[in-house]
Design an enzyme around this catalytic site. Structure first.
Site, PDB file in Angstrom:
ATOM      1  N   ASP A 120       0.843  -1.192   0.000  1.00 31.94           N
ATOM      2  CA  ASP A 120       0.000   0.000   0.000  1.00 31.94           C
ATOM      3  C   ASP A 120       0.879   1.242   0.000  1.00 31.94           C
ATOM      4  O   ASP A 120       1.872   1.305   0.722  1.00 31.94           O
ATOM      5  CB  ASP A 120      -0.922  -0.007   1.221  1.00 31.94           C
ATOM      6  N   TYR A 122       1.112   5.799  -0.508  1.00 34.30           N
ATOM      7  CA  TYR A 122       0.748   7.014   0.232  1.00 34.30           C
ATOM      8  C   TYR A 122       0.928   8.179  -0.739  1.00 34.30           C
ATOM      9  O   TYR A 122       1.723   9.063  -0.528  1.00 34.30           O
ATOM     10  CB  TYR A 122       1.737   7.071   1.403  1.00 34.30           C
ATOM     11  N   HIS A 127      -3.598  14.137   1.050  1.00 33.54           N
ATOM     12  CA  HIS A 127      -3.727  13.213   2.187  1.00 33.54           C
ATOM     13  C   HIS A 127      -2.473  13.251   3.066  1.00 33.54           C
ATOM     14  O   HIS A 127      -2.574  13.320   4.295  1.00 33.54           O
ATOM     15  CB  HIS A 127      -3.964  11.790   1.662  1.00 33.54           C
ATOM     16  N   ARG A 136       1.653  15.379  13.229  1.00 36.46           N
ATOM     17  CA  ARG A 136       2.938  16.017  13.587  1.00 36.46           C
ATOM     18  C   ARG A 136       2.808  17.534  13.384  1.00 36.46           C
ATOM     19  O   ARG A 136       3.469  18.118  12.527  1.00 36.46           O
ATOM     20  CB  ARG A 136       4.065  15.472  12.691  1.00 36.46           C
ATOM     21  N   GLU A 193     -10.163   4.135   4.297  1.00 31.39           N
ATOM     22  CA  GLU A 193      -9.309   4.873   3.368  1.00 31.39           C
ATOM     23  C   GLU A 193      -9.780   4.535   1.958  1.00 31.39           C
ATOM     24  O   GLU A 193      -9.725   3.368   1.541  1.00 31.39           O
ATOM     25  CB  GLU A 193      -7.827   4.524   3.569  1.00 31.39           C
ATOM     26  N   GLU A 195      -9.352   4.123  -1.717  1.00 26.26           N
ATOM     27  CA  GLU A 195      -8.159   3.935  -2.547  1.00 26.26           C
ATOM     28  C   GLU A 195      -8.531   3.218  -3.842  1.00 26.26           C
ATOM     29  O   GLU A 195      -9.626   2.694  -4.003  1.00 26.26           O
ATOM     30  CB  GLU A 195      -7.120   3.080  -1.806  1.00 26.26           C
ATOM     31  N   ASP A 227      -8.994   0.546   2.532  1.00 23.28           N
ATOM     32  CA  ASP A 227      -7.964   0.158   3.499  1.00 23.28           C
ATOM     33  C   ASP A 227      -8.451   0.547   4.902  1.00 23.28           C
ATOM     34  O   ASP A 227      -8.117   1.602   5.433  1.00 23.28           O
ATOM     35  CB  ASP A 227      -6.660   0.889   3.136  1.00 23.28           C
ATOM     36  N   ARG A 231      -7.295   3.790  13.823  1.00 18.96           N
ATOM     37  CA  ARG A 231      -6.371   4.912  14.053  1.00 18.96           C
ATOM     38  C   ARG A 231      -5.730   4.875  15.435  1.00 18.96           C
ATOM     39  O   ARG A 231      -4.601   5.338  15.603  1.00 18.96           O
ATOM     40  CB  ARG A 231      -7.103   6.241  13.882  1.00 18.96           C
ATOM     41  N   GLN A 234      -3.069   2.209  15.277  1.00 16.92           N
ATOM     42  CA  GLN A 234      -2.042   2.684  14.346  1.00 16.92           C
ATOM     43  C   GLN A 234      -1.154   3.751  14.993  1.00 16.92           C
ATOM     44  O   GLN A 234       0.079   3.705  14.877  1.00 16.92           O
ATOM     45  CB  GLN A 234      -2.744   3.264  13.110  1.00 16.92           C
ATOM     46  N   LYS A 247      -3.891  -1.961  10.491  1.00 22.07           N
ATOM     47  CA  LYS A 247      -4.313  -2.063   9.090  1.00 22.07           C
ATOM     48  C   LYS A 247      -4.587  -3.507   8.655  1.00 22.07           C
ATOM     49  O   LYS A 247      -5.325  -3.736   7.703  1.00 22.07           O
ATOM     50  CB  LYS A 247      -3.189  -1.547   8.173  1.00 22.07           C
ATOM     51  N   THR A 251      -8.730  -5.634   4.402  1.00 20.20           N
ATOM     52  CA  THR A 251      -8.669  -4.687   3.291  1.00 20.20           C
ATOM     53  C   THR A 251      -9.701  -5.174   2.279  1.00 20.20           C
ATOM     54  O   THR A 251      -9.630  -6.316   1.827  1.00 20.20           O
ATOM     55  CB  THR A 251      -7.273  -4.694   2.632  1.00 20.20           C
ATOM     56  N   THR A 341      -4.588   6.524   0.254  1.00 20.07           N
ATOM     57  CA  THR A 341      -5.843   7.258   0.379  1.00 20.07           C
ATOM     58  C   THR A 341      -5.909   8.376  -0.646  1.00 20.07           C
ATOM     59  O   THR A 341      -4.957   9.132  -0.813  1.00 20.07           O
ATOM     60  CB  THR A 341      -5.953   7.892   1.781  1.00 20.07           C
ATOM     61  N   GLU A 355      -9.333  12.625   8.155  1.00 16.82           N
ATOM     62  CA  GLU A 355      -9.214  13.968   7.587  1.00 16.82           C
ATOM     63  C   GLU A 355     -10.529  14.746   7.663  1.00 16.82           C
ATOM     64  O   GLU A 355     -10.531  15.945   7.894  1.00 16.82           O
ATOM     65  CB  GLU A 355      -8.758  13.876   6.125  1.00 16.82           C
TER      66      GLU A 355
HETATM   67 CA    CA Z   1      -3.772   3.154   2.978  1.00 19.44          CA
END
Ligand code: CA
Length: 407
Positions: A120, A122, A127, A136, A193, A195, A227, A231, A234, A247, A251, A341, A355
């Site tokens: 997978d 990113y 995103h 962060r 997610e 995708e 996906d 959270r 994770q 995760k 899926t 995502t 998000e």
């Molecule tokens: Ca993903």
């Protein structure tokens, strides 16, 4: 007037003869799985039709998975698609072929291919920036490597499930920054997610990277992919080695794989690159645009919460494939790689609840109540369409899943 058949479709049907996605189905009580091709709201028993028409492709199609067709390579994919197109459009085949259709409502759809390795990525800048700002907030939103390589991780292929499979709320270890010690229990921040997954057909040799120009030789088609992401699990586990149990519990992919050839009219140039890329990723001089103009829709319990545009993805699937193999890692038939995502620049284009609720800070108002993350009983459905030939839409098969309570 002759009786209408499954070949008589309404004008502009997104699953018309220009589309012809592949799946695997069985009829009730038989347990016999076989390759099917979708036309409108029916599925064609492709192997049986091929046999009745004396086609040389009967042995590739009368199979319980798509893997033999995937392994057969690009020339065979084109030849089979050309034959199928003729069977559903040429009047001389009509009476023969019409006998091998079943209403979708009468069949069970199965995971259409044996998933080999699952990766997978990113690849959406929107995103990645949103996640950076949420997780962060005091650092740069994008990590220093983000515009130089498509970031990804190896996932768990054994828990890739077909659309319609119930998703059991995962349990695990979590620790919020405000907690003193970790605790164990069902995830309280279960997310989606949105995708797109790419399905590898032709394998590659160990030690031989597949370049950008090898994309169409190796990738058979694409599918919508959800996906599912816990959270809370994770956030506690992923530094420093990346996603793991948050995760790997499930899926979901669509029951339908859309061949790349059905999406030729949907190719678009990816966004402008901000930094020079190393030659193996530099797609400035490729003959054909490598992005895909897919219009995705995310619904919770039938209510649309987001419409992520796949055309905004910074990294293309061809770049992801080139990067995934640049170290010499080989491809296997049935490899699946997710785009990451899909999130556009607008609020209503974000492809995850993370998000949409900004990490659970905000509330999403649905007709059946407020949400931050998914509740037991919630059903999430991804659908999509792409521009096809002559202004007709190409529909992508939906991927849906309902959350069941954890153990
Ligand atoms: Ca993903």
């Amino acid at each position: 007037m002759p009786e209408p058949t499954p070949l008589d479709l309404p004008e502009g049907d997104p699953f018309g003869p220009h589309n012809l996605p592949y799946g695997v189905f069985s009829l009730p009580g038989t347990g016999r799985r076989t390759v099917g091709v979708r036309l409108g709201s029916h599925v064609l028993d492709a192997g049986a039709a091929a046999h009745a028409l004396g086609s040389p492709y009967a042995s590739l199609l009368a199979q319980p998975t798509l893997n033999p067709l995937l392994a057969a390579g690009r020339q065979a994919w084109s030849d089979v698609r050309r034959a199928l197109t003729a069977w559903v459009t040429v009047p001389a085949h009509r009476d023969t072929v019409a006998r091998f259709f079943h209403p979708l409502s009468d069949v069970t759809l199965h995971l259409p291919f044996e998933v080999a390795d699952y990766v997978d990525f990113y690849a959406s800048e929107n995103h990645a920036r949103n996640c950076g700002e949420i997780f962060r907030p005091h650092m740069d939103a994008l990590t220093p490597n983000w515009k130089h390589l498509p970031i990804g991780y190896h996932g768990r292929s054994g828990t890739v499930v077909v659309s319609g499979t119930e998703v059991i709320r995962p349990a695990g270890q979590r620790k919020a920054p405000t907690d003193e010690v970790p605790s164990y229990g069902p995830s309280v921040r279960l997310d989606i997610e949105a995708e797109v997954g790419f399905v590898v057909g032709a394998p590659s040799e160990l030690g031989r990277p597949v370049g950008l120009s090898g994309f169409r030789d190796h990738v058979f088609g694409l599918t919508l992919l959800n996906d599912w992401s816990a959270r809370d699990l994770q956030a506690w586990e992923m530094v420093p080695l990346g996603p793991f149990l948050g995760k790997s519990f499930a899926t979901s992919v669509s029951a339908w794989i859309t061949p790349l050839e059905a999406l030729d009219a949907a190719r678009v140039a990816p966004p402008a690159r901000d930094v020079p890329l190393l030659p193996y990723l530099d797609d400035a001089d490729q003959d054909e645009p490598a992005g895909y103009d897919l219009h995705i829709s995310v619904a919770i319990n039938g209510h649309v919460v987001s419409e992520p545009p796949f055309s905004t993805m910074y990294w293309t699937a061809a770049q992801q494939l080139a990067h995934m193999t640049v170290n010499g890692a080989s491809l296997r038939t049935g490899d699946l790689f997710g785009s990451g995502t899909v999130s556009g620049p607008e609020y209503a284009q974000r492809g995850s609840l993370l998000e949409l609720t900004w990490g659970g800070r905000d509330v999403l108002e649905l007709p059946d109540g407020k949400r931050t993350f998914l509740e037991d009983g919630d059903e999430v459905t991804l659908t999509a369409w792409a521009p096809g030939p002559d202004g007709v839409r190409v529909g992508l098969g939906e991927v849906t899943g309902r959350i069941a309570p954890g153990a």
